[in-house]
Design a protein around this motif. Structure first.
Motif, short mmCIF file in Angstrom:
data_model
loop_
_atom_site.label_atom_id
_atom_site.label_comp_id
_atom_site.label_asym_id
_atom_site.label_seq_id
_atom_site.Cartn_x
_atom_site.Cartn_y
_atom_site.Cartn_z
N GLU A 59 54.55 -70.63 -50.18
CA GLU A 59 54.24 -69.32 -49.50
C GLU A 59 54.52 -69.09 -47.93
OE1 GLU A 59 52.69 -66.80 -51.51
OE2 GLU A 59 52.90 -67.76 -52.99
N GLY A 60 55.25 -70.25 -47.57
CA GLY A 60 55.92 -70.26 -46.33
C GLY A 60 54.91 -70.94 -45.53
N PHE A 61 53.91 -71.69 -45.66
CA PHE A 61 52.69 -72.39 -44.98
C PHE A 61 53.40 -74.02 -44.89
CE2 PHE A 61 50.52 -68.61 -46.28
CZ PHE A 61 50.67 -68.00 -44.90
N SER A 62 54.66 -74.23 -44.73
CA SER A 62 54.77 -75.73 -44.97
C SER A 62 54.48 -76.59 -43.76
CB SER A 62 56.28 -76.00 -45.19
OG SER A 62 57.02 -75.17 -44.17
N GLU A 63 54.30 -75.62 -42.63
CA GLU A 63 53.65 -76.47 -41.34
C GLU A 63 52.05 -76.66 -41.35
OE1 GLU A 63 52.78 -72.08 -40.42
OE2 GLU A 63 54.21 -73.37 -41.69
N VAL A 64 51.31 -76.13 -42.22
CA VAL A 64 49.95 -76.40 -42.35
C VAL A 64 49.46 -77.59 -42.93
CG1 VAL A 64 47.72 -75.59 -43.40
CG2 VAL A 64 49.39 -73.79 -42.41
N PRO A 65 49.06 -78.51 -42.26
CA PRO A 65 48.83 -79.94 -42.81
C PRO A 65 47.54 -80.00 -43.70
CG PRO A 65 48.23 -79.70 -40.38
CD PRO A 65 48.72 -78.55 -40.72
N ILE A 66 47.40 -80.94 -44.29
CA ILE A 66 46.35 -80.99 -45.19
C ILE A 66 45.31 -82.50 -44.93
CG2 ILE A 66 45.42 -81.47 -47.58
CD1 ILE A 66 48.07 -80.19 -48.71
N GLU A 118 50.45 -87.58 -52.96
CA GLU A 118 50.38 -86.01 -53.22
C GLU A 118 50.98 -85.40 -51.92
OE1 GLU A 118 47.09 -84.57 -55.35
OE2 GLU A 118 47.13 -86.26 -56.60
N GLY A 119 50.73 -86.03 -50.71
CA GLY A 119 51.23 -85.32 -49.54
C GLY A 119 50.30 -84.90 -48.54
N ALA A 120 48.86 -85.69 -48.58
CA ALA A 120 47.92 -85.50 -47.57
C ALA A 120 48.40 -86.10 -46.05
CB ALA A 120 46.54 -86.36 -48.05
N ASP A 121 47.94 -85.49 -45.21
CA ASP A 121 48.51 -85.83 -43.77
C ASP A 121 47.38 -86.61 -43.04
OD1 ASP A 121 51.07 -84.13 -43.44
OD2 ASP A 121 49.60 -82.62 -44.25
N ILE A 122 46.05 -86.29 -43.44
CA ILE A 122 45.02 -86.96 -42.89
C ILE A 122 44.05 -87.33 -44.10
CG2 ILE A 122 42.89 -86.87 -41.32
CD1 ILE A 122 44.38 -84.99 -39.60
#
Ligand code: PBG
Length: 304
Positions: A162-169, A220-224
């Motif tokens: 959806e175009g929010f690739s810069e929003v971290p998890i 799975e891609g967690a940033d924190i």
């Protein structure tokens, strides 16, 4: 010689957004914490930011709850409205949103119910929708707290699409089925109407399993990655810090806050000293970030 010191940058302050206007209800068992309508949340957010706390975590209490928790991904939901209103008035405050179903479902569970059980996979789609909806409203980061398996990956894929690739998890990665969440469930009105959360949250007796949960979220891609609760899980915070190279967050939860507030009210403990000792110990154990209802009280001390 001091090895550990607290800084304002360590803190994330949780806020509870409710519906209506001009509403500010103090939460029983959490003195100093409130359920607030959007107009009041904005004022509170300003206060938090002016104390030097860089970030808040938003929880929503919708007017209507239903079986599919549709308030969670309603573009006009309480959290979505609050994000926009805060960004408008306090643009530099970093907004993280709690992504979960339990505040929005009529049954109070963190996932969809079929035949009396929480169904993991069908829930993932809704969590992804919720995360995208928060990001669309302007959230800087999303924090899934549901503990369904595979949700970090599902949310990452949906955000990217959806175009929010810069929003971290920031994932609630090692989240225990803890009795310390009691006051929060009053605050978020999210107590399960039947059963408990032990089929998806972790057994407090397990230590090694936490590393497995964290590893899966990172894959799975967690940033924190977060450990929750904090005080009674310092060993887990330390293990996670030593085993992985991502930032570690710890959630100093509602019951941990209430105990200290209650002890202080009775005059049995020195509130500010106990608070600073607890927060320091969480950082000493390895937390890079601390989610805490004490953030404002601690900031006032640190600012002196
Ligand atoms: C939602 C959620 C909970 C908390 C944060 N997100 C409650 C729960 O899992 O029952 C607890 C926070 C606190 O106790 O301060 N899943």
């Amino acid at each position: 010689m001091r090895e550990t010191s607290l800084s304002l940058d360590d803190f994330i302050y949780p806020l509870f957004v409710t519906y209506g206007k001009n509403t500010r209800k103090e939460i029983k068992a959490m003195p100093g914490c409130f359920q607030e309508s959007v107009d009041k949340i904005v004022k509170h957010a300003k206060e938090v930011y002016s104390l030097g706390i860089p970030s808040v975590l938003l929880f929503g209490i919708p007017e209507h709850k239903d079986a599919l928790g549709s308030g969670a991904y309603d573009p006009h939901g309480v959290v979505q409205k609050a994000i926009k209103a805060i960004k408008d008035k306090v643009p530099n405050l970093y907004i993280i949103t709690d992504v979960c179903m339990c505040e929005y479902t009529s049954h109070g569970h963190c996932g969809i119910i079929e035949k009396g059980d929480v169904k993991n996979d069908p829930t993932l789609e809704l969590l992804a929708k919720e995360a995208v909806s928060h990001a669309g409203a302007g959230a800087d980061m999303v924090a899934p707290s549901d503990m369904m398996d595979g949700r970090v990956g599902a949310i990452r894929d949906a955000l990217d699409e959806e175009g929010f690739s810069e929003v971290p998890i920031m994932s609630y990665a090692a989240k225990y089925a803890s009795a310390f969440y009691g006051p929060f469930r009053d605050a978020a009105e999210s107590t399960p109407k039947f059963g408990d959360r032990r089929s998806y949250q972790m057994d407090p007796a397990n230590r090694r399993e936490a590393l497995k949960e964290v590893a899966l979220d990172i894959e799975e891609g967690a940033d924190i990655v977060m450990v929750k609760p904090a005080m009674t899980y310092l060993d887990i915070i330390s293990d996670v810090k030593n085993a992985f190279d991502l930032p570690v967050a710890a959630y100093n939860v509602s019951g941990e806050y209430s105990l200290i507030k209650a002890g202080a009210k009775l005059g049995w403990i020195d509130e500010s000293r106990v608070m600073m000792e607890v927060l320091t110990s969480i950082k000493r154990a390895g937390a890079d970030l601390i989610l805490t209802y004490f953030a404002k009280d601690a900031a006032k001390i640190l600012n002196k």
